[in-house]
Every structure is written in structure tokens, then in C-alpha cells.
Write a protein that holds these residues in place. Structure first.
Motif, mmCIF file in Angstrom:
data_model
loop_
_atom_site.group_PDB
_atom_site.id
_atom_site.type_symbol
_atom_site.label_atom_id
_atom_site.label_comp_id
_atom_site.label_asym_id
_atom_site.label_seq_id
_atom_site.Cartn_x
_atom_site.Cartn_y
_atom_site.Cartn_z
ATOM 1 N N THR A 84 46.767 45.009 43.332
ATOM 2 C CA THR A 84 47.269 46.106 44.074
ATOM 3 C C THR A 84 46.153 46.735 45.027
ATOM 4 O O THR A 84 44.801 46.404 44.798
ATOM 5 C CB THR A 84 47.492 47.373 43.106
ATOM 6 O OG1 THR A 84 48.055 48.227 43.633
ATOM 7 C CG2 THR A 84 46.357 47.649 42.327
ATOM 8 N N ALA A 85 46.716 47.475 46.172
ATOM 9 C CA ALA A 85 45.849 47.997 47.130
ATOM 10 C C ALA A 85 45.901 49.628 46.785
ATOM 11 O O ALA A 85 45.328 50.368 47.556
ATOM 12 C CB ALA A 85 46.232 47.821 48.455
ATOM 13 N N GLY A 105 39.536 47.804 51.653
ATOM 14 C CA GLY A 105 39.114 46.415 51.038
ATOM 15 C C GLY A 105 40.147 45.237 50.840
ATOM 16 O O GLY A 105 40.255 43.967 51.224
ATOM 17 N N MET A 106 41.249 45.936 50.294
ATOM 18 C CA MET A 106 42.582 44.818 49.908
ATOM 19 C C MET A 106 43.370 44.184 51.273
ATOM 20 O O MET A 106 43.877 43.327 51.326
ATOM 21 C CB MET A 106 43.616 45.572 49.120
ATOM 22 C CG MET A 106 42.952 45.584 47.482
ATOM 23 S SD MET A 106 42.429 43.937 46.981
ATOM 24 C CE MET A 106 42.287 44.436 45.383
ATOM 25 N N ALA A 107 43.212 45.372 52.257
ATOM 26 C CA ALA A 107 43.786 44.691 53.743
ATOM 27 C C ALA A 107 42.933 43.721 54.025
ATOM 28 O O ALA A 107 43.475 42.496 54.706
ATOM 29 C CB ALA A 107 43.893 46.112 54.551
ATOM 30 N N ALA A 108 41.544 43.638 53.649
ATOM 31 C CA ALA A 108 40.838 42.580 54.268
ATOM 32 C C ALA A 108 41.220 41.283 53.357
ATOM 33 O O ALA A 108 41.228 40.061 54.074
ATOM 34 C CB ALA A 108 39.283 42.926 54.067
ATOM 35 N N PHE A 162 50.419 42.809 48.203
ATOM 36 C CA PHE A 162 50.041 43.633 47.092
ATOM 37 C C PHE A 162 51.015 44.740 46.857
ATOM 38 O O PHE A 162 51.759 45.055 47.834
ATOM 39 C CB PHE A 162 48.582 44.199 47.562
ATOM 40 C CG PHE A 162 47.550 43.359 47.544
ATOM 41 C CD1 PHE A 162 47.472 42.126 46.932
ATOM 42 C CD2 PHE A 162 46.601 43.361 48.700
ATOM 43 C CE1 PHE A 162 46.404 41.230 47.051
ATOM 44 C CE2 PHE A 162 45.442 42.593 48.944
ATOM 45 C CZ PHE A 162 45.621 41.389 48.040
ATOM 46 N N ARG A 163 51.160 45.187 45.780
ATOM 47 C CA ARG A 163 52.255 46.131 45.341
ATOM 48 C C ARG A 163 51.526 47.260 44.627
ATOM 49 O O ARG A 163 50.543 47.243 43.929
ATOM 50 C CB ARG A 163 53.079 45.439 44.683
ATOM 51 C CG ARG A 163 54.180 44.474 45.574
ATOM 52 C CD ARG A 163 55.271 43.737 44.930
ATOM 53 N NE ARG A 163 55.870 42.833 45.859
ATOM 54 C CZ ARG A 163 55.781 41.512 46.051
ATOM 55 N NH1 ARG A 163 54.866 41.146 45.163
ATOM 56 N NH2 ARG A 163 56.436 41.033 46.903
ATOM 57 N N THR A 164 52.464 48.598 44.797
ATOM 58 C CA THR A 164 51.894 49.573 44.114
ATOM 59 C C THR A 164 52.283 49.557 42.360
ATOM 60 O O THR A 164 53.003 48.620 42.001
ATOM 61 C CB THR A 164 52.792 50.835 44.586
ATOM 62 O OG1 THR A 164 54.155 50.536 44.329
ATOM 63 C CG2 THR A 164 52.511 51.097 46.095
ATOM 64 N N PHE A 165 51.785 50.354 41.773
ATOM 65 C CA PHE A 165 51.959 50.620 40.567
ATOM 66 C C PHE A 165 53.573 50.451 39.988
ATOM 67 O O PHE A 165 53.823 49.740 39.222
ATOM 68 C CB PHE A 165 51.364 51.653 39.844
ATOM 69 C CG PHE A 165 51.500 51.993 38.246
ATOM 70 C CD1 PHE A 165 50.566 51.593 37.109
ATOM 71 C CD2 PHE A 165 52.688 52.627 37.594
ATOM 72 C CE1 PHE A 165 50.779 51.574 35.942
ATOM 73 C CE2 PHE A 165 52.859 52.768 36.436
ATOM 74 C CZ PHE A 165 52.007 52.167 35.430
ATOM 75 N N ALA A 167 31.101 47.696 32.987
ATOM 76 C CA ALA A 167 30.807 46.710 33.898
ATOM 77 C C ALA A 167 32.052 45.947 34.369
ATOM 78 O O ALA A 167 32.384 45.381 35.189
ATOM 79 C CB ALA A 167 29.965 45.636 33.634
ATOM 80 N N GLY A 168 32.994 45.981 33.168
ATOM 81 C CA GLY A 168 34.384 45.411 33.284
ATOM 82 C C GLY A 168 35.530 46.097 33.761
ATOM 83 O O GLY A 168 36.326 45.578 33.931
ATOM 84 N N LEU A 169 35.155 47.448 34.171
ATOM 85 C CA LEU A 169 35.999 48.492 34.399
ATOM 86 C C LEU A 169 36.519 48.505 35.825
ATOM 87 O O LEU A 169 36.710 49.716 36.462
ATOM 88 C CB LEU A 169 35.820 49.835 33.860
ATOM 89 C CG LEU A 169 35.765 49.752 32.215
ATOM 90 C CD1 LEU A 169 35.427 51.088 31.714
ATOM 91 C CD2 LEU A 169 37.051 49.171 31.321
ATOM 92 N N VAL A 170 36.775 47.428 36.524
ATOM 93 C CA VAL A 170 37.003 47.417 38.003
ATOM 94 C C VAL A 170 38.468 47.634 38.091
ATOM 95 O O VAL A 170 39.216 47.237 37.195
ATOM 96 C CB VAL A 170 36.756 45.962 38.717
ATOM 97 C CG1 VAL A 170 34.975 45.960 38.946
ATOM 98 C CG2 VAL A 170 37.130 44.943 37.888
ATOM 99 N N ARG A 171 38.999 47.928 39.317
ATOM 100 C CA ARG A 171 40.462 48.533 39.476
ATOM 101 C C ARG A 171 40.604 47.542 40.487
ATOM 102 O O ARG A 171 39.887 47.235 41.479
ATOM 103 C CB ARG A 171 40.402 49.830 39.889
ATOM 104 C CG ARG A 171 39.754 50.853 38.757
ATOM 105 C CD ARG A 171 40.474 52.453 39.000
ATOM 106 N NE ARG A 171 41.824 52.489 38.576
ATOM 107 C CZ ARG A 171 42.434 53.508 38.636
ATOM 108 N NH1 ARG A 171 41.862 54.510 39.239
ATOM 109 N NH2 ARG A 171 43.728 53.767 38.018
ATOM 110 N N GLY A 172 42.024 47.285 40.603
ATOM 111 C CA GLY A 172 42.537 46.182 41.444
ATOM 112 C C GLY A 172 43.523 45.443 40.916
ATOM 113 O O GLY A 172 44.297 44.753 41.786
#
Ligand SMILES: C[S@@+](CC[C@H](N)C(=O)[O-])C[C@H]1O[C@@H](n2cnc3c(N)ncnc32)[C@H](O)[C@@H]1O
Length: 272
Positions: A192-193, A199-202, A216-219, A251-256
Motif C-alpha cells: 500500500t502507499a 516512496g511507493m510512487a518511486a 498499490f491499493r488503500t486499506f 525493528a519489525g514494525l515497518v508499514r507498507g
């Protein structure tokens, strides 16, 4: 095959999703064109490797959860290049008789899977386009997987962001869902963006001209993929938050990546 694992006819100058993902995960089955894109992605989205890792870790936990529900048959759509923690390894450690069919359309992923599975008579790989659900469900290995009507663990992990809206991702999931026996479970994750549009557009731009453009899609759009099924706790969440293993740190809690597992309702007609 050329070399030890590159199928003849593969254009290694064009980055593929399977090989860029392999590179982000630290795997060795990628080429300079893939590494170039992966490096570019990391410059624009510095936690891209962690996002890839969080997705792969979700896949592992989803299979372990399904095994706890007694599932011993898995259909892994868009399975990628074999890397650490492949579905058959996780599932067969839980239940040695577990059967797994991998599906991917990327020749390097398929060739490497064939090599890895050559001495495993309970796992197979099919080269097919997952957007052709009827084609996938009629493949011999898939029909064999469904043959006893036992519940299936259907994995569609990090694949629907390669499916354009024109192919109606929700309808595609529904086609597979409706073929599943009672008690089956479906795991889905999706980039998702929502949290980092730039960043996701890149990332989208870096893949736009290759064989695997991304969407990419929304929730809410990702949640639609689970229509007609019952999400198990904790529902659709950021991948690291889906039933984390004890001791997981920040450290594991990245979003995306959004991730969830759902239970299929009622009965089904079979692969058709
Ligand atoms: C990001 S990788 C995910 C691999 C694995 N599912 C995981 O989550 O670790 C996406 C994979 O989906 C495959 N893929 C994308 N679109 C596909 C399609 N239409 N049919 C079959 N495979 C597809 C790519 O080739 C790639 O191997």
C-alpha cells in the motif's frame, strides 16, 4: 537451462518482480538489472528490505497458523523464487504429509522451484498466470491437491499489487474462494502507499516499464479482497502486527504491507 539455474530465453536485462523481491530479501537469484532496481527502491524507500522481510515473515506465520487449524494442503499463488522459509518446508515440518503446489509465471522462479522440489513428491510447481483462475484450477497438480475435498490453505501473498483493476482483483479472489472446500483458509498480503505515497510512487515508477507493473491499493480496497470470508483475529493489519511471534521488537514494525487471513464460509463446488 543456461548456467546452473537460468532457463533459456529469459531476458535478464529486464527486472522481474520475483528477482527484485529475491534481491530485497538478500537472495542470490537475481541479475544486475534486478539489483539496480532494488538499489533504486532502497534509495527512495529506505526500509524496503524490511518491508519485504515483514511480508515474508507474515507468510511463515500464516502457514503455521493454517497448520494449527489442521490444514495439510496448500496452493501458493505467485510463490516467487524459493528462499528462506518456503511453504513446503514450513508445512511439512508441521505435518510431514503436507502437500504444496506452487504457481508462478516467472521462468526463473519456476525453474529454481523445480530444482528444489525434484526430490519432494509432495510438492510441485506449475508455471501459470494466476489471473487465469480457470487455467490454474484445471492444472493437473492443482486438481490432485483438491482431490479429497480436504481444506486448502490458499496463499496469495504479495501478488495482487501486480493485478491491475481491469482484471478485477476482488472477483479473482472470489473465483478461487468459491472453489475451496469447507474449512479452507486464505492468506493475502498487499503493498500500500497509504503511509508513504512518495516512496511507493518511486517503487511504482521503477517497475512500470518491466513485465510486472505494480498497483498499490488503500486499506479499504485490500479489505475488499476478503469479501465473503471471515477474517480471523486480528483482521487486516500491517504485516508485522499479524499474530507476531513473541519477542518481536520495533525493528519489525515497518508499514507498507497489509496482511490478513480469512476462513472460507460453508461448502464449495471444487476446482470445476
Ligand atoms: C513479491 S513476489 C511474492 C512471493 C511470495 N508470494 C512471498 O510473498 O514471499 C510476487 C511473485 O508473484 C509473481 N506473480 C506476479 N503476477 C503474477 C501472475 N499474474 N501470475 C503468476 N505469478 C505472478 C511474481 O512472478 C513473483 O514471483
Amino acid at each position: 537451462m543456461t548456467g546452473t539455474w537460468v532457463p533459456a530465453g529469459v531476458d535478464i536485462t529486464k527486472p522481474s518482480a520475483a528477482r527484485v523481491y529475491d534481491c530485497l530479501l538478500g537472495g542470490g537469484h537475481n541479475f544486475p538489472a534486478d539489483r539496480h532496481v532494488a538499489d533504486f527502491i532502497v534509495t527512495r524507500l529506505p526500509w524496503a528490505r524490511e518491508i519485504a522481510g515483514s511480508n515474508r515473515a507474515f507468510l511463515r506465520r500464516a502457514v503455521l497458523f493454517m497448520a494449527e487449524q489442521g490444514i495439510t494442503r496448500y496452493l501458493d499463488l505467485g510463490s516467487g523464487i524459493p528462499t528462506v522459509g518456503n511453504v513446503h518446508e514450513i508445512a511439512q515440518r508441521a505435518y510431514p504429509d503436507s502437500r504444496v503446489v506452487y504457481v508462478d509465471y516467472e521462468p526463473v522462479a519456476v525453474a529454481h522451484s523445480e530444482l528444489l522440489l525434484s526430490d519432494n513428491d509432495r510438492a510441485a510447481v506449475v508455471r501459470a498466470d494466476l489471473t487465469d483462475a480457470d487455467g490454474v484450477l484445471s492444472a493437473d497438480a492443482v486438481r490432485d491437491l483438491f482431490d479429497t475435498g480436504e481444506p486448502i490453505g490458499l496463499l496469495m501473498v504479495a501478488v495482487h499489487h501486480f493485478v491491475p483493476d481491469e482484471k478485477d482483483p476482488a472477483a479473482l479472489v472470489a473465483r478461487y474462494r468459491d472453489a475451496l472446500p469447507p474449512g479452507s483458509h486464505v492468506a493475502i498480503s498487499h503493498l500500500t502507499a497509504d503511509h508513504d505515497p512518495d516512496g511507493m510512487a518511486a517503487v511504482t515508477r521503477s517497475m512500470a516499464d518491466g513485465p510486472d507493473p505494480m498497483y498499490f491499493r488503500t486499506f479499504d480496497r485490500v479489505a475488499e479482497l476478503f469479501d465473503g470470508m471471515d477474517l480471523v483475529e486480528p483482521g487486516l493489519v500491517d504485516a508485522p502486527r499479524w499474530r507476531p511471534e513473541p519477542g518481536i521488537t520495533g525493528a519489525g514494525l515497518v508499514r507498507g504491507v497489509y496482511a490478513g487471513v480469512a476462513r472460507v464460509r460453508g461448502g464449495a463446488a471444487g476446482p470445476g
